[in-house]
Design an enzyme around this catalytic site. Structure first.
Site, PDB file in Angstrom:
ATOM      1  N   SER A 266       0.841  -1.190   0.000  1.00  0.00           N
ATOM      2  CA  SER A 266       0.000   0.000   0.000  1.00  0.00           C
ATOM      3  C   SER A 266       0.878   1.242   0.000  1.00  0.00           C
ATOM      4  CB  SER A 266      -0.892   0.025   1.246  1.00  0.00           C
ATOM      5  OG  SER A 266      -0.115   0.307   2.402  1.00  0.00           O
ATOM      6  N   ASP A 267       0.309   2.367  -0.432  1.00  0.00           N
ATOM      7  CA  ASP A 267       0.962   3.636  -0.168  1.00  0.00           C
ATOM      8  C   ASP A 267       0.795   3.933   1.318  1.00  0.00           C
ATOM      9  OD1 ASP A 267       2.297   6.034  -0.487  1.00  0.00           O
ATOM     10  OD2 ASP A 267       1.169   6.617  -2.267  1.00  0.00           O
ATOM     11  N   TRP A 268       1.543   4.900   1.807  1.00  0.00           N
ATOM     12  CA  TRP A 268       1.619   5.148   3.256  1.00  0.00           C
ATOM     13  C   TRP A 268       0.288   5.705   3.783  1.00  0.00           C
ATOM     14  CZ3 TRP A 268       5.407   3.037   1.127  1.00  0.00           C
ATOM     15  CH2 TRP A 268       6.588   2.719   1.791  1.00  0.00           C
TER      16      TRP A 268
END
Length: 719
Positions: A266-268
């Site tokens: 995932s992105d942060w």
């Protein structure tokens, strides 16, 4: 059904040629994808062996990040902690972390790299960054970023590769191979349809499958086919579900449609339902833990897999085999890259930093686009000249912000670079008077924007900048404007008044040296736009994406407000993005996709197809002669477009399907060869959910820009 008409060859601005000889055609070059040191099946077997020794707590600890930018390591299993570092255009050094690189080269931005149309340079660019990652003990680079340029206001356009899926795909596949050949994992991001950063966490991209497959997926597909080992999902929702927890996006599109089998992260702070995440096909939740300065609603434990996976297992909402799948994918990827068999750090790559600077400089030289030249450039340094340099970016390096911000070192500003060539004939004045402007033989005005992730910026330059350019051009007709930005800007107010226009993008730490060489005629400009620059934002397909009554903003506060209502961003234009849109609507842009000027001239002649017709599924070879008819050595980007003459679905008037950058000495002529394959004639069929070629006529268009077609031919495709 298509209406079949007799075969016809059409030439525009060139003469007829003889019948083709099959023996004259060269075969197309076969692209070699990256092969990891350890094959997938062998790596997976080792991963399962480790998995079978792990406790459930150890498994859960691996599927979420640690210390914000790391994965969990296990000394007893010889599994290293991996450092994941931003960004596409170099190493973003995070000073708050220990054991960081002391310096990293700031390369020109990726959209500048795309302007080179040089796939070999894309590989060398990525190889250089990969070597710096190895020097800095970085296992994973969080790039390349590759979302399509749909909205000129997108704050992250500078991180990406422009508006055309074919151009982006060819640059990306070479980037991936160049990067991973160093032993550093590349990460394709942001998957998928993340084409604006305006409230990106509450932005829902409403997009149909044909549009996804024809426009927004080809660059990702090329990266997957090139052997990329990592993919990062995006912040936005896709058709109603967050990308990072969407089974349709991750398992359906990425894994099943595109065939990706390695690590998906995932992105942060971009996923919010742990149960959905575990079932979606995602492997790694980053960063896996809250951050103190973020709002309270982004600190909830249920957002993070390591906090909630155990309770979900106990409640029977997920199964241990779901966790096992995630762990297996993470370990398989690490093992395949050889990370359990060799150190991540290789200090010998420090010796290559000077080479990296040369790659950055060459990228600068080939990425700076000359858009207008009313016989003002080059400015010969031996003449009786006095150059006045002014504007915001005359004596500082323009760059973007956020994850992609790379500071660099040994900066060469525009002023420094020009003085190296012109010496005291260049004078920098921050606020020149009318007399200063009038008495200069030439004026160079340097302007630009600060673009960043987290927010979008206006297509319009400030009124102060526009008024200053108008003032200068009214006083001195020999005015050249340089624009340093991550995307196209509104230049309509003064474009007709200036004598020269150079698009410098974000040039990195040394790119302005290439700029100065172009101004002086030492380097012949060869870059061409990877985007269309519209005359006004209302002309673009993305206009209207900001809700009525809302405005653009800057800063991170709005980006973090996930409690705000979801905004539907409807991709109603479908496949008509970029030049496809402007041509379909009959809207004349300010500067067209693929456009860029040179200090020499090129003549196109003798376009020849290998065959008059082919059967569905076959390829077609073609060739054309290109001659440098001027007095200056140069590089020309030959562009091949395809038009479906008659189709059962609405298709663009033409689509880029091949290109080649050819170096030609003054007076030299070369034959340039191309191969078009079945996919180059196909569209994504919504009914069969597959690529489809309809038999009939296709026009092969060869040109120097999307609006400058210099030769064409008709090809018949039969069943």
């Amino acid at each position: 059904m298509k209406r079949l008409i007799p075969f016809l060859v059409v030439f525009t601005l060139i003469g007829a040629c003889s019948e083709p000889n099959v023996q004259e055609y060269k075969t197309d070059t076969i692209f070699q994808p990256f092969q990891p040191p350890i094959a997938y099946n062998d790596a997976k077997k080792q991963a399962v062996e480790i998995l079978n020794q792990m406790t459930i707590d150890e498994k859960i600890s691996l599927i979420g990040g640690h210390n914000v930018f790391f994965t969990k390591g296990f000394e007893k299993f010889n599994v290293p902690a991996m450092y994941l570092s931003d960004a596409t255009q170099g190493v973003n050094i995070r000073r708050h972390l220990d054991d960081q690189l002391e310096k990293s080269v700031a390369f020109p931005s990726p959209i500048a790299l795309a302007s080179t149309w040089n796939t070999e340079l894309a590989s060398n660019y990525a190889k250089s960054i990969g070597e710096e990652c190895r020097a800095g003990e970085i296992a994973v680079l969080l790039g390349p970023g590759m979302n399509i340029y749909r909205v000129s206001q997108n704050g992250r356009n500078f991180e990406y590769f422009g508006e055309d899926p074919y151009l982006a795909a060819r640059m990306i596949e070479n980037y991936v191979v160049g990067m991973q050949g160093t032993g550093t994992m590349a990460t394709l991001k942001h998957f998928v349809a993340n084409n604006t950063d305006y409230k990106r966490r509450t932005s829902n991209s409403v997009v149909d499958k044909r549009t996804l497959h024809e426009i927004y997926l080809p660059a990702f597909e090329a990266g997957v086919d090139a052997g990329v080992m990592g993919v990062m999902t995006s912040y936005n929702l896709v058709n109603g579900e967050y990308a990072g927890q969407s089974k349709e996006v991750i398992t359906g599109i990425l894994r099943e449609d595109l065939g990706f089998k390695w690590l998906v992260m995932s992105d942060w702070w971009s996923v919010y339902d742990a149960e959905k995440v575990i079932k979606s096909g995602l492997d790694l939740d980053m960063p896996g833990e809250p951050r103190a300065e973020y709002p309270d609603y982004m600190k909830k434990d249920e957002f993070f897999l390591r906090s909630s996976a155990k309770s979900l297992l106990e409640e029977g909402k997920v199964k241990e085999e779901d966790i096992d799948r995630m762990v297996t994918n993470i370990l398989t990827t690490e093992i395949a890259m050889g990370l359990l068999e060799r150190p991540i750090k290789d200090a010998s790559y420090f010796d290559n930093f000077d080479q990296h600077i040369e790659v950055a400089l060459q990228t600068g030289r080939e990425s700076i686009v000359l858009l207008k030249n009313d016989n003002i450039l080059p400015i010969v340094k031996t003449g009786e000249i006095s150059i006045l340099l002014t504007g915001e970016y005359s004596d500082k390096i323009p760059h973007g912000g956020g994850a992609a911000e790379v500071v660099g070192y040994d900066h060469v500003t525009m002023l420094t670079a020009l003085k190296e060539i012109y010496g005291e004939k260049v004078t920098y004045i921050e606020n020149p008077t009318d007399e200063d402007i009038k008495t200069a033989s030439h004026v160079i005005y340097s302007t630009g924007t600060f673009d960043s992730e987290g927010w979008d910026k206006s297509f319009d330059l400030s009124e102060n900048i526009n008024n200053e350019i108008k003032r200068i051009t009214a006083l001195n007709k020999n005015t050249v404007v340089s624009v340093s930005s991550g995307s196209g800007m509104n230049m309509s107010a003064w474009n007709d008044d200036i004598a020269g226009l150079i698009y410098s993008w974000y040039p990195g730490q040394i790119g302005f040296k290439g700029f100065a060489e172009i101004v002086a005629g030492i380097t012949n400009p060869s870059a061409k736009l990877p985007i269309t620059i519209e005359k006004k934002f209302e002309d673009s397909p993305g206009h209207g994406y900001i809700p009525e009554g809302k405005e653009l903003y800057t800063g991170w506060d709005e980006d973090h407000r996930i409690i705000d209502p979801i905004i539907d961003v409807k991709y109603d234009e479908g496949v008509f993005v970029g030049y496809r849109w402007y041509e379909n609507k009959g809207i004349e842009p300010l500067y067209a996709f693929g456009f860029g000027l040179s200090y020499t001239e090129y003549e196109y002649s003798n376009l020849l197809l290998e065959n008059e017709s082919i059967r569905t599924g076959e390829k077609i070879n073609l060739k054309i002669d290109i001659e440098n008819t001027g007095a200056v050595d140069g590089k020309e980007i030959v562009q091949i477009y395809v038009r479906d003459v008659e189709s059962s679905v609405k298709r663009p008037l033409k689509e880029l399907k091949d290109f080649h950058k050819v170096s030609l000495a003054a007076g030299e002529k070369q034959t340039v060869y191309f191969t078009l394959k079945d996919r180059d004639f196909a569209f994504w069929d919504a009914e069969t959910e597959d690529w489809k070629i309809e038999p009939g006529q296709f026009e092969i268009l060869v040109g120097a820009a999307s609006n400058n077609i210099l030769a064409s031919a008709i090809l018949e495709i039969t069943n």
